[in-house]
Design an enzyme around this catalytic site. Sequence first.
Site, mmCIF file in Angstrom:
data_model
loop_
_atom_site.group_PDB
_atom_site.id
_atom_site.type_symbol
_atom_site.label_atom_id
_atom_site.label_comp_id
_atom_site.label_asym_id
_atom_site.label_seq_id
_atom_site.Cartn_x
_atom_site.Cartn_y
_atom_site.Cartn_z
ATOM 1 N N ARG A 90 3.766 -29.405 49.166
ATOM 2 C CA ARG A 90 3.029 -30.531 48.587
ATOM 3 C C ARG A 90 1.749 -29.962 47.971
ATOM 4 O O ARG A 90 1.055 -29.164 48.598
ATOM 5 C CB ARG A 90 2.723 -31.568 49.657
ATOM 6 N N GLY A 122 7.965 -39.405 44.502
ATOM 7 C CA GLY A 122 6.629 -38.883 44.210
ATOM 8 C C GLY A 122 6.687 -37.655 43.323
ATOM 9 O O GLY A 122 5.931 -37.532 42.348
ATOM 10 N N ASP A 168 16.454 -39.686 53.148
ATOM 11 C CA ASP A 168 16.313 -41.119 53.440
ATOM 12 C C ASP A 168 17.177 -42.016 52.564
ATOM 13 O O ASP A 168 17.339 -43.197 52.873
ATOM 14 C CB ASP A 168 14.849 -41.550 53.290
ATOM 15 N N ARG A 203 23.951 -45.743 81.116
ATOM 16 C CA ARG A 203 22.596 -45.786 80.566
ATOM 17 C C ARG A 203 22.555 -46.482 79.209
ATOM 18 O O ARG A 203 23.553 -46.599 78.508
ATOM 19 C CB ARG A 203 22.052 -44.358 80.402
ATOM 20 N N GLY A 527 50.117 -31.687 50.697
ATOM 21 C CA GLY A 527 51.390 -31.913 50.022
ATOM 22 C C GLY A 527 51.338 -31.348 48.619
ATOM 23 O O GLY A 527 51.010 -30.176 48.415
ATOM 24 N N GLU A 581 49.164 -26.074 49.740
ATOM 25 C CA GLU A 581 50.398 -25.664 50.404
ATOM 26 C C GLU A 581 51.638 -25.737 49.524
ATOM 27 O O GLU A 581 52.563 -24.940 49.675
ATOM 28 C CB GLU A 581 50.614 -26.498 51.679
ATOM 29 N N ARG A 607 41.950 -11.000 53.845
ATOM 30 C CA ARG A 607 42.390 -11.694 55.044
ATOM 31 C C ARG A 607 42.980 -13.029 54.601
ATOM 32 O O ARG A 607 42.628 -13.560 53.551
ATOM 33 C CB ARG A 607 41.214 -11.963 56.002
ATOM 34 N N HIS A 613 47.191 -28.068 60.765
ATOM 35 C CA HIS A 613 46.850 -29.406 61.229
ATOM 36 C C HIS A 613 45.443 -29.541 61.791
ATOM 37 O O HIS A 613 45.029 -30.645 62.150
ATOM 38 C CB HIS A 613 47.879 -29.876 62.262
#
Length: 736
Positions: A90, A122, A168, A203, A527, A581, A607, A613
């Site tokens: 700021r 701002g 926010d 609680r 699919g 797939e 790799r 699933h």
Amino acid sequence: MSRPDNKKFFENLTGAGKSIAVLTSGGDAQGMNAAVRAVVRMGIYVGAKVYFIHEGYQGMVDGGDNIEEAKWESVSSMLQVGGTVIGSARCKEFRTHEGRLKAAHNLVQKGITNLCVIGGDGSLTGANLFREEWSGLLAELFEQGLIDEDAAQIYSALHIVGMVGSIDNDFCGTDMTIGTDSALHRIIEVVDAIMTTAQSHQRTFVLEVMGRHCGYLALVSALACGADWVLIPEMPPEDGWEEKMCQKLSATRSRGSRLNIIIVAEGSIDRHGKAITSSIVKDLVVSRLGFDTRVTILGHVQRGGTPSAFDRILASRMGVEAVLALLETTANTAACVVSLCGNQSVRLPLMECVQMTQEVQKAMDEKRFEEAVQLRGRSFENNLKTYKLLAHRKPESELPHSNFNVAVLNVGAPAAGMNAAVRSAIRVGISEGHKMFAVNDGFEGFYKGQIKEIKWADVGGWTGQGGSLLGTKRTLPAKHVGEIAEQMRKYNINALLVIGGFETCDRIKQSASGTKRRVFIIETMGGYCGYLASVGGLAAGADAAYIYEEPFDIRDLQANVEHLTAKMKTSIQRGLILRNENSNENYTTDFIYQLYSEEGRGVFDCRKNVLGHMQQGGAPSPFDRNFGTKIAAKAMQWITKKLNESYRQGRVFANTEDSACLLGMRRRAMVFQPVVQLKDETDFVHRIPKEQWWLKLRPLMKILAKYKTSYDVSDSGQLEHVVLNRPKASEAIAAI
């Protein structure tokens, strides 16, 4: 491939000779780095020079090393990093004329006249003021001898495009701001964890979340976790709320629940402007009910952590759109902000959005709370209505009476968010006066008679559960139509709500980041639909994603290997390839793995991972909970309307096209489309639509991975107005 004449492609736009600077300002938000990455790479891609401005406006004022030219590799490995790596601060000095004069001088020295500002209202207001003063600032610099006349003429106009980075979601004109979805993830993770300990000890927990002036986080997290009570600044509770809240908590316990959850936005107030804090709520519950009550204040943990897939995709799309907007600006173009409406990126005048946002606060200050909620937008307003509908059960005497029985079932593969949708449908149906039935195990359970009446309390706590609690099977109804019809007669079912289908790459990339020159080949589900591979690739910064909808051959595979090899010989030392797939029956995951391993020998190793699933498992995300809840509520209200319209002489006549509809998103709105109309739009063999809206996003992944490609920008470039940004017919819900 030929191009339709009515389409516009971004290759016609060039950034040659332009300089673009990107900065993050104000509070940090997860996803800011994805936006910075997209601006840098898109800017370089179109031939512009791109600069980082470190530490926000403070760095612009201080100049020097704070304004640094960005390279393609400068933004590698930042997509999954939270916060903002270029810093944010700021800056009081920028609020002064002298500070802005220094900033202008520093930008002119670098030849920068295009700014991408990522921040809140701002920060964006400050950017617009800077733009309005620009010509005067340059005149002052010329008078002081700090720049020459040529520089004053060459750099005579400053162009601004904003992207809203705020957890926010407090900026009018966009369905979602960068960082909001990630903050919701943090909140829901805490709520889910707290629920287990709350149940163990019976609680009540009071959770305080961020939202000094906006209750979006509190409201949506309450909707997503089924909280008993929520307090937000836009809609303070009516006088006497203390007694009503305690009655609600007590009633929940009397029905067998072992816990209560209350969510409080930090800026919550009562009707007289007095603050309602989490400690006040706790003391109230303890003194009136004697419940064991604890307070948890989440604080800045909501800003932290890895950005969600939604925020990465949102920020990447906005970053690319921001660069396109800057390429198309003229000296007379107003500063704009890139926003999301439905599943589309739109451009809106920056100051219209800022002024609308300020109107919300003004309405709250003047205690015009209903208007404040409306000014927040249709999505916020609908969230509030849906929460009230689902959280607060009316007494039996106040419920409307209908003669209709409605059944709910799940079909196809289980999906996170199904249970939230079922809960919403059941409770809205009961509120509409219907008798609600649950069908277990899809159509198979339907024809076998696995049907039972389900009550309001039966679906308590379902929102956060993964999978399908009703059970689901892939059994199709065609072979059992007679038995299903008999069950419908037996239980007098007047309407069916069917929830289902046609009947995690980031962690792996982080693993690759810790090694030298490694490429991961990942197989996703879907699919014949390449959505997961494509959008997952965009979120994870993949180098390629192979899908059925875009046929590929060995030449494409070889080109990808060569492209990746060239990148690996620079400072880029990791790669990610995704494969749907069913993308190709011959070019399997094993084949692609072996090809990359052989062709990349000596440069990188490979790799592979088949996710399987695990993609269907786990707890639903805040987005899925909220989306499932709202879409099911909308569906049940539509069913009620249709039942009332078609009820004559004690019978329901369902003989029109719109008596069987599919509810889904089209561009910016939720649309009920008759199923018979889907025949011409659907590839039934492969169980996918013939046109997929998300295919337009695939070029973004390629561009950000440094491939030359075409990008259709026909939908871009239209500057809209904030008052027209919401569809009137139905609510726009933010979607990837």
